[in-house]
Write a protein that holds these residues in place. Sequence first.
Motif, mmCIF file in Angstrom:
data_model
loop_
_atom_site.group_PDB
_atom_site.id
_atom_site.type_symbol
_atom_site.label_atom_id
_atom_site.label_comp_id
_atom_site.label_asym_id
_atom_site.label_seq_id
_atom_site.Cartn_x
_atom_site.Cartn_y
_atom_site.Cartn_z
ATOM 1 N N PHE A 212 32.350 74.403 44.918
ATOM 2 C CA PHE A 212 33.387 74.037 45.882
ATOM 3 C C PHE A 212 33.333 74.934 47.121
ATOM 4 O O PHE A 212 33.244 74.442 48.254
ATOM 5 C CB PHE A 212 34.768 74.129 45.222
ATOM 6 N N TRP A 213 33.367 76.257 46.930
ATOM 7 C CA TRP A 213 33.489 77.186 48.056
ATOM 8 C C TRP A 213 32.168 77.428 48.771
ATOM 9 O O TRP A 213 32.101 77.352 50.002
ATOM 10 C CB TRP A 213 34.069 78.518 47.589
ATOM 11 N N ALA A 214 31.106 77.732 48.024
ATOM 12 C CA ALA A 214 29.822 78.067 48.642
ATOM 13 C C ALA A 214 28.965 76.831 48.893
ATOM 14 O O ALA A 214 27.936 76.923 49.581
ATOM 15 C CB ALA A 214 29.054 79.056 47.760
ATOM 16 N N GLY A 215 29.402 75.697 48.331
ATOM 17 C CA GLY A 215 28.716 74.439 48.580
ATOM 18 C C GLY A 215 29.462 73.615 49.614
ATOM 19 O O GLY A 215 29.161 73.651 50.805
ATOM 20 N N LEU A 216 30.499 72.905 49.177
ATOM 21 C CA LEU A 216 31.186 71.958 50.044
ATOM 22 C C LEU A 216 31.910 72.627 51.213
ATOM 23 O O LEU A 216 31.745 72.212 52.373
ATOM 24 C CB LEU A 216 32.181 71.146 49.215
ATOM 25 N N VAL A 217 32.725 73.647 50.938
ATOM 26 C CA VAL A 217 33.493 74.270 52.018
ATOM 27 C C VAL A 217 32.571 74.961 53.011
ATOM 28 O O VAL A 217 32.749 74.860 54.236
ATOM 29 C CB VAL A 217 34.531 75.260 51.443
ATOM 30 N N ARG A 218 31.554 75.649 52.515
ATOM 31 C CA ARG A 218 30.598 76.319 53.416
ATOM 32 C C ARG A 218 29.901 75.316 54.329
ATOM 33 O O ARG A 218 29.768 75.559 55.539
ATOM 34 C CB ARG A 218 29.571 77.079 52.580
ATOM 35 N N VAL A 219 29.477 74.194 53.790
ATOM 36 C CA VAL A 219 28.832 73.162 54.607
ATOM 37 C C VAL A 219 29.791 72.649 55.665
ATOM 38 O O VAL A 219 29.422 72.478 56.836
ATOM 39 C CB VAL A 219 28.322 72.006 53.726
ATOM 40 N N ALA A 220 31.046 72.416 55.279
ATOM 41 C CA ALA A 220 32.028 71.882 56.233
ATOM 42 C C ALA A 220 32.300 72.860 57.365
ATOM 43 O O ALA A 220 32.389 72.462 58.536
ATOM 44 C CB ALA A 220 33.325 71.544 55.507
ATOM 45 N N VAL A 221 32.449 74.143 57.046
ATOM 46 C CA VAL A 221 32.690 75.135 58.093
ATOM 47 C C VAL A 221 31.518 75.175 59.064
ATOM 48 O O VAL A 221 31.708 75.175 60.296
ATOM 49 C CB VAL A 221 32.937 76.531 57.480
ATOM 50 N N LEU A 222 30.299 75.184 58.540
ATOM 51 C CA LEU A 222 29.128 75.210 59.415
ATOM 52 C C LEU A 222 29.043 73.942 60.258
ATOM 53 O O LEU A 222 28.696 73.992 61.446
ATOM 54 C CB LEU A 222 27.848 75.392 58.597
ATOM 55 N N HIS A 223 29.363 72.796 59.671
ATOM 56 C CA HIS A 223 29.398 71.555 60.451
ATOM 57 C C HIS A 223 30.296 71.710 61.671
ATOM 58 O O HIS A 223 29.895 71.411 62.804
ATOM 59 C CB HIS A 223 29.934 70.408 59.588
ATOM 60 N N HIS A 224 31.509 72.173 61.449
ATOM 61 C CA HIS A 224 32.476 72.215 62.545
ATOM 62 C C HIS A 224 32.143 73.311 63.556
ATOM 63 O O HIS A 224 32.443 73.151 64.752
ATOM 64 C CB HIS A 224 33.892 72.365 61.997
#
Length: 319
Positions: A212-224
């Motif tokens: 959740f944190w190092a996969g999905l959330v990390r990807v989302a932060v980098l996207h934005h």
Amino acid sequence: MSTQVEPDVRRVETAPQPMLAGEKSPAEMFLVKLFAVIPALALAAAVPLAWGWGLGWVDIGLAVFFYTLTCLGVTAGFHRYFTHGAFKANRALRIALAVTGSMAMQGPIIGWVADHRRHHAYADREGDPHSPWIFGTSAGALAKGFWHAHMGWMFQREQTNAARFAPDLLADADIQRVNRWFPALTAVTLLAPALIGGLATWSWWGALTAFFWAGLVRVAVLHHVTWSVNSICHMVGDRPFEARDKSANFWPLAILSMGESWHNSHHADPTCARHGVGRGQIDVSARLIWVFEKLGWATRVRWPKPERLARNRKTTSSS
């Protein structure tokens, strides 16, 4: 032996092919939405979930590591090397940059580079795939333009013609292979943190929270953060250099973007390996390229030259 063709942005303007190459397929549109929306939903859920639930030091460490790795893959790799040819790289570094950039989940490398070269060819004019100024300058138009530049443009069906904007990458067997590996690298970038987190905590719960944190959330932060360079950095900030567009330096994003938010400096001198050219302007990507050069992995690095900076600098800066 595979064929390697170094980035040559000069071919962009002279190639006779049309700007667009048809439309994305329904399957491609579905994947774009999936890759953009699922991490964003995870990011929206992150704040309430973090309050007393499922966030440990292993998750934070893995998120920081994978964020740094994949962000630099995009900034030093996809952007400064593959798009603009700011330095030459040996084959191992070339492949490594292509792989780590692909793990940012921002699309296959050839399409990413084609879109960005098209952006520079038509920056803030008709033909730019993600200018925030295309709808006008009123408050409503700019709000609509911000959404378009930030992420709305990705949901349009038009597809940039890679034969025109990235012929060098189409001719490179290694890069073609990495381009085809994008779905597998997407799985790796999401599942590797879960695997490491599970092994580090020896629990399924540790695997889930790391996913959740190092996969999905990390990807989302980098996207934005990346998308903010397209939107915010063409709307707000300082413009000390002459450019044909409205690109601006926006210092609050300098660290998270690894130096990409010194965007006016970049547009004034696109092939330069360092974007933060002023005193105190942190540019982690440029420092990494400097390390590559010292190790002998990168050569012919295009560092900023005082005479070029002086020629491009305005007499007074504007915001």
